[in-house]
Design a protein around this motif. Structure first.
Motif, short mmCIF file in Angstrom:
data_model
loop_
_atom_site.label_atom_id
_atom_site.label_comp_id
_atom_site.label_asym_id
_atom_site.label_seq_id
_atom_site.Cartn_x
_atom_site.Cartn_y
_atom_site.Cartn_z
N LEU A 1 -4.09 24.12 5.53
CA LEU A 1 -2.98 24.44 4.65
C LEU A 1 -3.42 24.19 3.22
N THR A 2 -3.19 25.12 2.35
CA THR A 2 -3.57 25.10 0.93
C THR A 2 -5.08 25.02 0.74
N SER A 3 -5.83 25.37 1.74
CA SER A 3 -7.30 25.29 1.71
C SER A 3 -7.78 23.89 1.35
N GLY A 4 -6.93 22.92 1.56
CA GLY A 4 -7.29 21.54 1.26
C GLY A 4 -7.19 21.18 -0.21
N ARG A 5 -6.80 22.12 -1.06
CA ARG A 5 -6.75 21.86 -2.51
C ARG A 5 -5.69 20.81 -2.85
N PHE A 6 -4.51 20.96 -2.29
CA PHE A 6 -3.44 19.99 -2.56
C PHE A 6 -3.87 18.60 -2.12
N LYS A 8 -6.88 17.42 -1.80
CA LYS A 8 -7.91 16.91 -2.70
C LYS A 8 -7.30 16.40 -4.00
N TRP A 9 -6.31 17.12 -4.52
CA TRP A 9 -5.64 16.70 -5.73
C TRP A 9 -4.93 15.37 -5.50
N ILE A 10 -4.21 15.26 -4.38
CA ILE A 10 -3.51 14.02 -4.05
C ILE A 10 -4.51 12.86 -3.97
N SER A 11 -5.66 13.10 -3.35
CA SER A 11 -6.65 12.01 -3.24
C SER A 11 -7.19 11.58 -4.60
N LEU A 12 -7.16 12.48 -5.58
CA LEU A 12 -7.58 12.12 -6.94
C LEU A 12 -6.52 11.32 -7.67
N VAL A 13 -5.26 11.74 -7.54
CA VAL A 13 -4.19 11.08 -8.30
C VAL A 13 -3.61 9.87 -7.56
N ARG A 14 -3.75 9.85 -6.24
CA ARG A 14 -3.25 8.73 -5.43
C ARG A 14 -4.26 8.40 -4.35
N PRO A 15 -5.37 7.78 -4.70
CA PRO A 15 -6.45 7.54 -3.74
C PRO A 15 -6.04 6.74 -2.50
N ASP A 16 -5.00 5.92 -2.60
CA ASP A 16 -4.57 5.11 -1.46
C ASP A 16 -3.53 5.81 -0.59
N ASP A 17 -3.17 7.04 -0.92
CA ASP A 17 -2.13 7.77 -0.20
C ASP A 17 -2.72 8.40 1.07
N ASN A 18 -2.28 7.95 2.23
CA ASN A 18 -2.78 8.46 3.51
C ASN A 18 -1.79 9.40 4.19
N TYR A 19 -0.71 9.76 3.50
CA TYR A 19 0.32 10.60 4.10
C TYR A 19 -0.24 12.00 4.39
N ASP A 20 0.11 12.56 5.55
CA ASP A 20 -0.30 13.92 5.91
C ASP A 20 0.76 14.88 5.40
N TYR A 21 0.45 15.58 4.33
CA TYR A 21 1.41 16.47 3.66
C TYR A 21 1.54 17.84 4.33
N ASN A 22 0.73 18.14 5.32
CA ASN A 22 0.74 19.49 5.91
C ASN A 22 2.11 19.91 6.39
N GLY A 41 -3.68 29.65 7.24
CA GLY A 41 -4.97 29.74 7.93
C GLY A 41 -5.13 28.58 8.90
N MET A 42 -5.68 28.89 10.06
CA MET A 42 -5.89 27.86 11.07
C MET A 42 -7.29 28.04 11.64
N ARG A 43 -8.01 26.93 11.77
CA ARG A 43 -9.39 27.00 12.24
C ARG A 43 -9.57 26.49 13.67
N THR A 44 -8.59 25.75 14.17
CA THR A 44 -8.74 25.17 15.50
C THR A 44 -7.48 25.40 16.32
N VAL A 45 -7.62 25.27 17.62
CA VAL A 45 -6.46 25.38 18.51
C VAL A 45 -5.45 24.29 18.19
N ASP A 46 -5.94 23.10 17.88
CA ASP A 46 -5.04 21.99 17.54
C ASP A 46 -4.18 22.32 16.31
#
Length: 70
Positions: A1-6, A8-22, A41-46
């Protein structure tokens, strides 16, 4: 989802944030009354299985009228 861009941005502005935003991001898109299609886009069956669960969870939808005061 979002090609991982969102995420990556979250990890830059909130490095301790482990929430799954998908789910939140997909629910937001699915809630938008002016969108007919949300291309995900989906890459896996999961990922397919998880996205189907999200799509079927109508309780997760956002009330746009409350957000935009319409």
């Amino acid at each position: 989802l979002t090609s991982g861009r969102f995420q990556k941005w979250i990890s830059l502005v909130r490095p301790d944030d482990n929430y799954d935003y998908n789910e939140a991001l997909l629910q937001f898109n699915l809630s938008c009354p002016v969108l007919d299609v949300s291309i995900v886009g989906m890459r896996t069956v999961d990922e397919v299985v998880q996205n189907v669960k999200i799509c079927n969870n109508l309780d997760g939808r956002v009330d746009f009228a409350k957000i935009y005061n319409e």
